[in-house]
Design an enzyme around this catalytic site. Structure first.
Site, PDB file in Angstrom:
ATOM      1  N   GLY A 294       0.688  -1.337  -0.128  1.00  0.00           N
ATOM      2  CA  GLY A 294       0.030  -0.060   0.051  1.00  0.00           C
ATOM      3  C   GLY A 294       0.721   1.264   0.046  1.00  0.00           C
TER       4      GLY A 294
ATOM      5  N   GLY B 246      13.489   7.202   2.605  1.00  0.00           N
ATOM      6  CA  GLY B 246      11.985   6.479   2.841  1.00  0.00           C
ATOM      7  C   GLY B 246      11.116   7.282   3.587  1.00  0.00           C
ATOM      8  CB  VAL B 247       8.017   8.726   3.023  1.00  0.00           C
ATOM      9  CG1 VAL B 247       8.916   9.669   2.456  1.00  0.00           C
ATOM     10  CG2 VAL B 247       7.341   8.071   1.982  1.00  0.00           C
ATOM     11  N   GLY B 248       7.989   5.736   4.812  1.00  0.00           N
ATOM     12  CA  GLY B 248       6.757   4.927   5.547  1.00  0.00           C
ATOM     13  C   GLY B 248       6.677   4.988   7.129  1.00  0.00           C
ATOM     14  CD  GLU B 249       9.816   1.677   8.943  1.00  0.00           C
ATOM     15  OE1 GLU B 249       9.803   1.060   9.832  1.00  0.00           O
ATOM     16  OE2 GLU B 249      10.419   1.502   7.916  1.00  0.00           O
TER      17      GLU B 249
END
Lengths: 323, 765, 175
Positions: B492, B723-726
């Site tokens: 997602g 990254g940008v998910g966390e």
């Protein structure tokens, strides 16, 4: 889920006949199907009563009769309910979700079972699920549990919102059983847990709830429902308050208060009502009366907050209604 | 640190930097808010999730969970279950195939299991809820009903189930993800004692659960030749294959893992017992088997976020400069591969004269915890950033000013230079957008009707990680399109969309001429989607593949072509083909270069060791701002405004990246206000194991979340990305706690901040 | 699927405009009937206990949790699933709005969110109140952002696409 046979009842009489032969009533299924999946409920036969009495009848005496299979949404959306019984409309839409309210019936809502997590976990001890096995909630997680009329055997709460409003409204339950029809006040439908928490209502074998009747709304009264929970929506009540209030000349002329989330049944706050009737309609009175209701509370460490929270909410609700 | 590590590090400091990626400033496709390319499939029910797989002859499995936390199975009687209608077989430790321990998730190994012993290999029960039998039947209804008929008797042993009760037994782990478990500088206790202002408090966070809406599902099929095909809801296709192949004693090439869509991962869609149980059930019954966990099983058979207890002690001088920083923390874990690294933010966020930053472990008899969105950082920052806010109050400074005064020039604990660090700029931009100057300045001082209104801020932080070892194949078809292939994962995050974008930019194509093929281990091997590392890992690998592809394409250039004789370094991808770097007139389209062939392809590999983050301090940063409203009568708390200003390098797709930040903020708000896995200390059993009882935020809990990206590239990363998910979840719980304090004057240090914790302490009216 | 010795029933459901019948185990939920028998796998299985909303479909135009409805209870009724609202070639306008507003990430809760969203219009027009409705007597309800958030709260999303979902529903049905 255990196997079962399924029959759609043509009418209430047939349903009662099938139930007398061992079938369980199935309404919207929103609670029973879940409990069957967990094998907490293990019926071998279901009789579907969700297609029976649906509809809301307005009687000449001002009372309103709601068929037991009427869906929760239909009740909350009915113009007469919205106009004359706002406490009921607001209580219903405080519960569950839109999808569940579209399926859940009034009769099923009255009979829904507790959400105590130990009741729901067949690996845990629970006197309600398995009489005599013990109560794991008492020494376990009980932050959401009851503080009024609990017993050593059970501290579970009744999870309904709708029923809290019905109790405040002095609604009556119409029942059909093998021996005929009878009427019971919603407030008297439930039993306190005592030594037999598995016996939750006064319904006899095969008795079917066919309707709920709301008495004529109190002239000049205002009413509302306030639910306090751990998230903004789609959560069971920590504490909820249904209140009907009529103030005349700054004095409480009529008051009915029922509470959710604090007892094994929708709790009618009769102690508070007695203190309030005829008393000045002001915040101090509301607060003292609400606190009086909880003098008999027997909290445990994690749910003791309800003993101070609930009276504050009651007082706040009454203040809102009187102002 | 080991001798070898020191040596490697010393070596790396002398190594030259990699060249800056020339596409770091490209903006033709990268940087555009492209709508998800998988959108039409996902809004029409067309996306293929694991539980949607339907195979001829497929049977259905149901698991029987244990009811004790530790002990042995004295007797297991499957007679009634085996005789029940529709039942094909029952697998227990008596008849399960031999399976080896699946390869665990570590930085270096190639597996992704969290449970360090294979299921059904003995009669030992290791936690409450562990599967002790699998029932396989012709339908899910039959399997579930028969599972209730398996009769198990246990000999229970004493178990370590209460994190709270076992604090005195906390010990240091060997390391925390390769770092020493505790680092110190100077006489921190002395500095604390002599500080002008001191905050010394203990914070706690409970067990959290990922609660992805898609339940874990696996379908396993053995071929007559003994090969295994597994459809699995996984965020680590290749590692799942490795773990399963090892467990089953198969060569990796005999195992295929397929997963086109994952319904949310957050660190939890890795290898647990259920994949092995499904594979075992398929082998025992000779049928393809589908095993989908029930919601309660997902709570009890897969791990969540470990509980923590964290002491933070801060000592500051009169100007608010940190003289001492202590972060003594303990987490409740099962094995050290998943330590819940709560001490990480304190190692990198603040300059302090002296410090002691470390974490101990308490070993529990529970299902091993997994990584959950920003493991460690998320809850570690709750303690650290709450304490910083408490210190700001004590010193009488704006908490942003306090942070500015303690902003380090180099990494505060390892002394490396920052590859980029724009934390203070994030605060400046975020404060401006939020209106921080107009905030409530007196705790309990702002009221709006029934609501007490408060404002809070806290720092976001997350390491930059790039996974080594991936491959990407780029295929140029005869019609001039590009198909980029890797066994990557999309839970997602927008992998497909972002990969199409970055590959289109790299290859000089419009996005509708690029396809991204992923989700199957028959494709080139790709790293796990974890650590917010997948995008950077794939960007650098696509770059490598694009360079290889240049070579292949140039070899095909005919003599008559304007490109004839050029070397890879002479050409660039431009306008659907290759072009001379200095002379735009010398060009050829992909169609021309592919010519008569069906396609031309090349495979590129990522540079093996990501050396850059041994030489530099490479982290993302951010500033969260929130407004909360607390009901003055009940203590119910609502988050009413949010601004997140994020410094996570270059943003490839601001639309999907903002969604990632919003999702992380919302999960953080859940942890702040409602999420709590209740583990019964008597039984070690998770009690609220349901979607109804484990509360996650619903729509009514979620306000508009305003996301600002600084969008400043990191010169050392591929395309300048992080990254940008966390990163978006880190600091969220602290920002909420700080705002609740600001609204009410009540400081809640134990998550979640439920209403009973607010008004019992406040006497609010 | 029905097996020897199991109580079965024949059900006929009109699904996405098409009448479909199956001989089923009485325990089968509407959700499993749709997914496993009719192969309409767009409707998702998220908790099987009424706690998440992922399985939301329209039954006689009312949004309903298909996991809690026994398939036998759906006999003779009209069911609309995500597949019946639109397809990739001809998207429903709410499906389009979900893409435009990034109203999903993993896409797993999406079918339930969209079915729920589609049902809001009818509920508001019928004056069905919600807990945030101020005026209970109003004949119809205006779907403000606050109303949409409350009414969509039975559909959990764990990726955190709430802002986009509410924006999409608001664009199509909002006041």
């Amino acid at each position: 889920m255990r196997e079962f046979t399924y029959t759609k009842a043509a009418d209430a009489a047939e349903a009662v006949r099938l139930a007398a032969a061992g079938a369980r009533y199935l309404g919207g299924g929103t609670n029973l199907v879940d409990l069957m999946r967990e094998e907490i409920e293990r019926p071998t036969a279901l009789v579907d009563v969700s297609g029976l009495a649906q509809g809301i009848t307005e009687h000449p005496d001002g009372s309103v009769e709601i068929g037991a299979a009427t869906r929760n949404t239909a009740v909350a959306a009915h113009p007469r309910i919205r106009r004359d019984y706002p406490v009921l409309a607001r209580a219903i839409v405080s519960g569950a979700s839109g999808q569940i309210r579209n399926a859940a019936t009034v009769g099923g809502n009255l009979l829904q079972r507790t959400r105590c997590p130990y009741f729901y976990d067949v690996a845990a001890r629970c006197n309600k699920r398995e009489p005599g096995s013990g109560c794991d909630a008492r020494q376990g997680f009980h932050r959401t549990h009851a503080v009024l009329a609990t017993s050593a055997h059970c501290i579970a709460t009744h999870p309904s919102d709708m029923c809290v409003a019905l109790v405040a409204l002095d609604a009556q339950v119409h029942i059909l059983g093998p021996a005929g029809a009878r009427v019971v006040a919603v407030a008297d439908l439930y039993r306190d847990p005592g030594e037999t928490p598995h016996l939750e209502t006064v319904l006899g074998p095969a008795e079917l709830i066919t309707a709920v009747r709301l008495p004529r709304a109190v002239d000049g009264a205002v009413s509302t429902y306030r639910k306090v929970r751990d998230r903004t929506s789609y959560a069971f009540a920590l504490v909820s308050v249904a209140a009907v209030l009529r103030v005349v000349d700054a004095t409480v002329a009529d008051v009915r208060i029922a509470l959710g989330g604090v007892a094994s049944r929708p709790w009618r706050a009769r102690v508070a009502e007695r203190e309030l009737l005829g008393a000045p309609a002001e915040p101090d009175t509301f607060k003292r009366a609400a606190e009086a209701e909880f003098r008999s509370a027997r909290p445990l460490p994690d749910n003791a907050f309800k003993v101070s929270l609930a009276p504050r909410v009651v007082a706040d609700v009454l203040k809102g209604l009187s102002g | 640190m080991s001798m070898m590590q020191r040596a490697t590090e010393a070596l790396n400091r002398t190594l030259p930097d990699r060249d800056v990626d020339p596409l770091t400033t490209a903006r033709r496709v990268v940087g555009q808010p492209v709508s998800r390319v998988d959108g039409p499939a996902k809004v029409t029910g067309g996306a293929a999730f694991t539980a949607d797989v339907d195979l001829p002859g497929m049977a259905f499995a149901s698991l029987v969970p244990s009811r004790i936390a530790r002990g042995r199975i004295r007797r297991i009687d499957v007679t009634r279950a085996a005789a029940a209608p529709g039942v094909i077989g029952v697998v227990t430790h008596d008849n399960a195939p031999r399976m080896d321990t699946p390869v665990l998730m570590t930085l270096t190994a190639k597996g992704c299991a969290f449970i360090d012993v294979a299921p059904l290999q003995d009669d030992v029960v290791r936690w409450n809820g562990q599967a002790v039998a699998v029932v396989v039947a012709e339908s899910q209804e039959c399997a579930d009903a028969a599972a209730h008929l398996v009769h198990v008797e246990y000999d229970a042993d004493a178990a370590r189930t209460s994190f709270g009760d076992l604090q005195s037994e906390a010990v240091f782990p060997a390391d925390v993800l390769g770092e020493p478990p505790e680092i110190t500088r100077g006489d921190v206790d002395g500095a604390l004692a002599g500080a002008a202002f001191v905050v010394d408090e203990v914070y706690s966070t409970p067990q959290h659960h990922h609660m992805a809406i898609e339940l874990h599902a696996t379908v396993a099929r053995w071929t007559p030749e003994g090969k295994l095909h597994v459809w699995d809801s996984t965020q680590a296709l290749v590692r799942t294959r490795h773990s399963l192949a090892h467990a089953m004693g198969l060569p990796e090439e005999d195992v295929t893992v397929t997963c086109r869509a994952v319904g949310g991962g957050f660190g939890n869609k890795t290898v647990w017992d259920h994949q092995l149980l499904c594979v075992a059930a398929a082998r025992v019954t000779g049928r393809p088997v589908r095993l989908a966990l029930r919601r309660k099983d997902a709570f009890r058979m897969t791990g969540g976020r470990a509980p923590s207890r964290q002491r933070v002690a801060l000592g500051a001088d009169a100007a608010g400069r940190l003289r001492a920083l202590v972060h003594d923390s303990v987490t409740g874990i099962v094995h050290e591969n998943s330590p819940e690294q709560v001490s990480v933010p304190a190692r990198h966020l603040y300059a302090a004269d002296t410090y002691r930053i470390g974490q101990k472990k308490v070993v529990l008899d529970v299902v091993p915890n997994a990584s959950m969105r920003a493991p460690g950082d998320s809850i570690g920052s709750f303690a650290l950033e709450s304490a910083i806010d408490e210190l700001a109050s004590r010193v009488g400074l704006d908490p942003i000013e306090l942070r500015r005064r303690n902003e380090p020039a180099v990494d505060p604990t390892d002394g490396t230079r920052f590859s980029k660090r724009h934390l203070i700029e994030a605060y400046r931009r975020g404060a401006e957008r939020f209106g921080w100057q107009e905030r409530n300045r007196v705790p309990g001082g702002q009221r709006d009707g029934r609501w007490l209104v408060g404002h809070g801020t806290a720092s976001a932080f997350y390491p930059y990680i790039r996974m080594p070892g991936g491959k990407v194949r780029i295929r140029i078809t005869a019609d001039g399109r590009a198909i980029v292939s890797a066994a990557a994962n999309d839970m997602g995050m927008g992998t497909e969309t972002v990969q199409v974008q970055q590959a289109a930019e790299r290859l000089g194509l419009p996005i509708d001429r690029v396809g991204f093929e992923f989700g199957d281990t028959t494709l080139p091997e790709s790293p796990i989607a974890a650590g917010s590392a997948q995008t950077a890992s794939l960007v650098i690998t696509v770059a490598a593949a694009a360079e290889e592809l240049k070579k292949v394409l140039l070899k095909r250039v005919p003599r008559r072509s304007a490109l004839y004789g050029l070397k890879p370094n002479d050409v660039v991808y431009r306008d659907g083909g290759l072009r001379h770097a200095g002379d735009p007139s010398r060009a050829a389209t992909f169609e021309e270069l592919v010519g008569e062939a069906e396609y031309v392809e090349a495979v590129g590999s990522s540079p093996m060791l990501p050396l850059e983050f041994m030489k530099y301090s490479m982290h993302g940063y951010g500033a969260h701002f929130c407004e909360v409203r607390v009901d003055a009568v009940t203590g119910e708390t609502r988050v009413s405004r949010w601004v997140a200003c994020i410094d996570a390098g270059r943003i490839i797709n601001p639309k999907t990246a903002a969604s990632q930040i919003r999702g992380a903020v919302i999960m953080g708000v859940g942890s702040a206000l409602m999420e709590e896995g209740l583990v019964d200390r008597r039984t070690g059993r998770t009690v609220n194991a349901s979607a109804a009882e484990y509360h996650v935020p619903v729509h009514a809990d979620v306000c508009d979340i305003d996301v600002i990206f600084l969008d400043l590239p990191d010169p050392l990363t591929p395309m300048g990305v992080h990254g940008v998910g966390e990163i978006g979840i880190v600091g969220v719980a602290a920002a909420v706690a700080n705002a609740v304090y600001n609204a009410t004057g009540v400081r809640v240090r134990d998550l979640p901040i439920t209403l009973d914790k607010i008004f019992t302490g406040s006497g609010a009216s | 699927m029905a097996h020897e010795g199991i109580s079965t029933a024949e059900v006929t459901v009109r699904v996405n405009g098409q009448s479909r019948s199956a001989d089923i185990d009485t325990r089968t939920s509407l959700l499993d009937l749709l997914r496993d028998r009719f192969r309409l796998t767009g409707t998702k299985w998220g908790c099987n206990q009424g706690g998440c909303g992922a399985c939301t479909v329209l039954v006689d135009d009312q949004r309903t949790l298909s996991c809690l409805m026994l398939a036998v209870q759906a006999d003779g009724r009209e069911v609309t699933t995500i597949e019946g609202l639109g397809d990739a070639a001809a998207l429903h306008r709410l499906q389009e709005a979900f893409i435009a507003h990034d109203g999903f990430q993993c896409g797993y809760c999406t079918a339930g969110q969209i079915c729920s969203g589609v049902a809001l219009a009818g509920e508001a027009a019928a004056g069905v109140p919600s807990v945030v409705t101020q005026d209970l007597r109003a004949e119809t309800v205006e779907l403000s952002v606050e109303e949409i958030r409350e009414r969509m709260s039975g559909n959990l999303c764990r990726c955190g696409a709430h802002n986009g979902i509410v924006a999409a529903v608001s664009e199509v049905y909002g006041s």
